[in-house]
Design a protein around this motif. Structure first.
Motif, PDB file in Angstrom:
ATOM      1  N   ALA A  16       0.838  -1.207   0.000  1.00  0.00           N
ATOM      2  CA  ALA A  16       0.000   0.000   0.000  1.00  0.00           C
ATOM      3  C   ALA A  16       0.870   1.254   0.000  1.00  0.00           C
ATOM      4  N   LEU A  17       1.949   1.223   0.727  1.00  0.00           N
ATOM      5  CA  LEU A  17       2.851   2.371   0.776  1.00  0.00           C
ATOM      6  C   LEU A  17       3.570   2.547  -0.553  1.00  0.00           C
ATOM      7  N   LYS A  18       3.939   1.425  -1.187  1.00  0.00           N
ATOM      8  CA  LYS A  18       4.577   1.504  -2.502  1.00  0.00           C
ATOM      9  C   LYS A  18       3.651   2.186  -3.508  1.00  0.00           C
ATOM     10  N   GLU A  19       2.374   1.836  -3.460  1.00  0.00           N
ATOM     11  CA  GLU A  19       1.397   2.452  -4.373  1.00  0.00           C
ATOM     12  C   GLU A  19       1.326   3.956  -4.143  1.00  0.00           C
ATOM     13  N   GLN A  20       1.335   4.372  -2.883  1.00  0.00           N
ATOM     14  CA  GLN A  20       1.299   5.804  -2.575  1.00  0.00           C
ATOM     15  C   GLN A  20       2.529   6.510  -3.129  1.00  0.00           C
ATOM     16  N   VAL A  21       3.685   5.893  -2.989  1.00  0.00           N
ATOM     17  CA  VAL A  21       4.923   6.499  -3.484  1.00  0.00           C
ATOM     18  C   VAL A  21       4.859   6.638  -4.998  1.00  0.00           C
ATOM     19  N   PHE A  22       4.441   5.561  -5.690  1.00  0.00           N
ATOM     20  CA  PHE A  22       4.356   5.631  -7.142  1.00  0.00           C
ATOM     21  C   PHE A  22       3.326   6.646  -7.606  1.00  0.00           C
ATOM     22  N   SER A  23       2.204   6.762  -6.902  1.00  0.00           N
ATOM     23  CA  SER A  23       1.197   7.767  -7.254  1.00  0.00           C
ATOM     24  C   SER A  23       1.769   9.169  -7.120  1.00  0.00           C
ATOM     25  N   HIS A  24       2.494   9.379  -6.040  1.00  0.00           N
ATOM     26  CA  HIS A  24       3.090  10.701  -5.809  1.00  0.00           C
ATOM     27  C   HIS A  24       4.135  11.016  -6.887  1.00  0.00           C
ATOM     28  N   LEU A  25       4.971  10.033  -7.203  1.00  0.00           N
ATOM     29  CA  LEU A  25       5.976  10.253  -8.247  1.00  0.00           C
ATOM     30  C   LEU A  25       5.322  10.521  -9.599  1.00  0.00           C
TER      31      LEU A  25
END
Length: 119
Positions: A16-25
């Motif tokens: 879930a945190l990885k998805e947030q990071v990729f969304s932000h990037l």
């Protein structure tokens, strides 16, 4: 850049945190490719959105606070009324135990004869 340099540490990161990071990037990359005028318009839109969220939250919090105040006032009034009734019933019970007539108790306590009979 930090995220890209430290991708080898991502195995320990929850999905879930990885998805947030990729969304932000992804959002940062999309913004970086905008022209200057489009970037200014985008920043203004984001600011308007953030302000509207703040205002909505403030309105919600104010409504909740007002609701709590109203509920507290209603509860206090109800409690006071209940306390007054208990006081009058206690006075009526004591008068009845001391042999006063029902008519005198009705006049003093402000209760009905039926309520006094139940004591």
């Amino acid at each position: 850049m930090y995220a890209l340099k430290n991708m080898n540490n991502w195995n320990r990161m929850p999905d879930a945190l990885k998805e947030q990071v990729f969304s932000h990037l992804d959002r940062l990359a999309a913004k970086a490719h905008l022209s200057e005028s489009d970037r200014i318009a985008y920043d203004k839109a984001v600011d308007r959105y953030n302000v509207s969220r703040i205002v909505e939250n403030d309105i919600r919090e104010q409504a909740v606070a007002e609701g709590k105040a109203i509920g507290k006032a209603e509860g206090k009034a109800e409690g006071e009324a209940e306390g007054r009734l208990k006081g009058r019933l206690e006075i009526a019970r004591k008068l009845k135990d001391n042999g006063f007539s029902i008519a005198d108790i009705v006049r003093v306590a402000g209760l009905s004869a039926e309520e006094i009979d139940k004591l």
